[in-house]
Design a protein around this motif. Structure first.
Motif, short mmCIF file in Angstrom:
data_model
loop_
_atom_site.label_atom_id
_atom_site.label_comp_id
_atom_site.label_asym_id
_atom_site.label_seq_id
_atom_site.Cartn_x
_atom_site.Cartn_y
_atom_site.Cartn_z
N GLN A 76 0.96 -1.09 0.12
CA GLN A 76 0.03 -0.16 0.06
C GLN A 76 0.83 1.24 -0.11
OE1 GLN A 76 -2.74 -0.16 3.29
NE2 GLN A 76 -3.90 -1.89 2.22
N LYS A 77 1.92 1.20 0.41
CA LYS A 77 2.96 2.38 0.64
C LYS A 77 3.59 3.01 -0.91
CE LYS A 77 4.00 1.78 5.40
NZ LYS A 77 4.98 1.40 6.52
N ARG A 78 3.87 1.86 -1.52
CA ARG A 78 4.23 1.90 -2.78
C ARG A 78 3.33 2.08 -4.00
NH1 ARG A 78 8.17 -3.21 -2.70
NH2 ARG A 78 6.38 -3.66 -3.80
N ASN A 79 2.09 1.52 -3.55
CA ASN A 79 1.10 1.66 -4.88
C ASN A 79 -0.03 2.36 -4.50
OD1 ASN A 79 -0.50 1.01 -7.02
ND2 ASN A 79 0.68 -0.64 -7.85
N SER A 80 -0.26 3.64 -4.54
CA SER A 80 -1.51 4.19 -4.02
C SER A 80 -2.66 3.85 -5.10
CB SER A 80 -1.21 5.92 -3.99
OG SER A 80 -0.89 6.19 -5.50
N VAL A 81 -2.51 3.66 -6.45
CA VAL A 81 -3.68 3.17 -7.01
C VAL A 81 -4.17 2.21 -6.55
CG1 VAL A 81 -4.29 2.47 -9.37
CG2 VAL A 81 -2.60 4.36 -9.27
N TYR A 82 -3.44 0.81 -6.18
CA TYR A 82 -4.20 -0.18 -5.57
C TYR A 82 -4.89 0.05 -4.43
CZ TYR A 82 -4.19 -4.36 -2.71
OH TYR A 82 -4.50 -5.45 -1.78
N ASN A 83 -4.31 0.84 -3.51
CA ASN A 83 -4.91 1.12 -2.10
C ASN A 83 -6.23 1.74 -2.66
OD1 ASN A 83 -4.94 1.38 0.48
ND2 ASN A 83 -4.08 3.55 0.44
N TYR A 84 -6.39 2.77 -3.45
CA TYR A 84 -7.41 3.41 -3.72
C TYR A 84 -8.56 2.50 -4.54
CZ TYR A 84 -10.69 6.40 -6.14
OH TYR A 84 -11.72 7.00 -6.77
N LEU A 85 -8.09 1.51 -5.22
CA LEU A 85 -9.12 0.61 -5.97
C LEU A 85 -9.69 -0.24 -4.84
CD1 LEU A 85 -7.27 -0.17 -9.28
CD2 LEU A 85 -8.93 1.58 -9.03
N SER A 86 -8.70 -0.69 -4.11
CA SER A 86 -9.21 -1.67 -2.90
C SER A 86 -10.15 -1.04 -2.04
CB SER A 86 -7.98 -2.15 -2.24
OG SER A 86 -7.21 -2.89 -2.84
N SER A 87 -10.14 0.30 -1.78
CA SER A 87 -11.05 0.91 -0.74
C SER A 87 -12.31 1.06 -1.53
CB SER A 87 -10.54 2.44 -0.56
OG SER A 87 -10.50 3.21 -1.50
N LEU A 88 -12.40 1.28 -2.93
CA LEU A 88 -13.60 1.18 -3.55
C LEU A 88 -14.27 -0.04 -3.67
CD1 LEU A 88 -12.82 3.40 -6.75
CD2 LEU A 88 -13.81 4.10 -4.70
N VAL A 89 -13.87 -0.99 -3.70
CA VAL A 89 -14.15 -2.33 -3.41
C VAL A 89 -14.95 -2.52 -2.07
CG1 VAL A 89 -13.89 -4.91 -3.71
CG2 VAL A 89 -12.79 -3.42 -5.49
N ALA A 90 -14.13 -2.21 -1.30
CA ALA A 90 -14.48 -2.60 0.37
C ALA A 90 -15.93 -1.52 0.49
CB ALA A 90 -13.44 -2.07 1.40
N PHE A 91 -15.94 -0.36 0.05
CA PHE A 91 -17.04 0.51 0.54
C PHE A 91 -18.18 0.41 -0.56
CE2 PHE A 91 -13.63 1.97 3.12
CZ PHE A 91 -14.28 1.52 4.32
N PHE A 92 -19.06 -0.38 -0.59
CA PHE A 92 -20.14 -0.39 -1.60
C PHE A 92 -21.12 -1.28 -0.99
CE2 PHE A 92 -22.52 -1.95 -5.46
CZ PHE A 92 -22.50 -0.73 -6.27
N PRO A 93 -22.53 -0.83 -0.91
CA PRO A 93 -23.61 -1.31 -0.33
C PRO A 93 -23.79 -2.89 -0.70
CG PRO A 93 -24.50 0.33 -1.68
CD PRO A 93 -22.79 0.36 -1.67
N ASP A 94 -24.31 -3.77 0.24
CA ASP A 94 -24.47 -5.20 -0.21
C ASP A 94 -25.88 -5.15 -0.83
OD1 ASP A 94 -24.11 -7.76 -0.75
OD2 ASP A 94 -24.83 -8.21 1.82
N LYS A 95 -25.91 -5.87 -1.60
CA LYS A 95 -26.94 -6.48 -2.74
C LYS A 95 -27.03 -7.64 -3.27
CE LYS A 95 -26.49 -4.95 -7.45
NZ LYS A 95 -27.40 -4.63 -8.47
#
Length: 119
Positions: A76-95
């Motif tokens: 995560q410290k070396r790849n901010s894009v990966y960190n950002y994309l992972s955060s988008l995956v984590a925060f999405f309402p369940d359905k």
């Protein structure tokens, strides 16, 4: 999958939204990021990611497992894009995923162009 779709997603993500609202875009980010993680470590393990998931929550759980196994290369410290994309995956309402969502997952599993490298 038309290249224009990927360009549209890249454009949307360039605005750095904190959360995605469109299920098809969120599914693409989840599938694409997971595939990039697997592909970076062992292409032999690359199979149809999330094909049996029935809900957003299941995708998020499987994504977490994939991160645990394959994410060592994407510190995560070396790849901010990966960190950002992972955060988008984590925060999405369940359905519950419907047939059209599962079809999109199948289509996204055939794309070998990865956001984590191109943003």
């Amino acid at each position: 999958m038309p290249n224009s779709f990927i360009l549209k997603i890249k454009e949307e993500l360039s605005a750095k939204p904190k959360q995605l609202t469109n299920t098809s875009v969120w599914l693409f980010v989840a599938v694409n990021t997971a595939r990039a993680l697997i592909c970076s470590t062992n292409k032999d393990d690359l199979s149809k990611v999330f094909k049996d998931c029935q809900s957003v929550g299941e995708i998020q759980q499987n994504f977490d497992m994939i991160q645990g196994i394959y994410a060592k290369k994407f510190n995560q410290k070396r790849n901010s894009v990966y960190n950002y994309l992972s955060s988008l995956v984590a925060f999405f309402p369940d359905k519950v995923l419907d047939d059209s969502d599962r079809k999109l997952i199948e289509e996204y599993n055939n794309i070998d162009e990865y956001l984590v490298y191109e943003m």
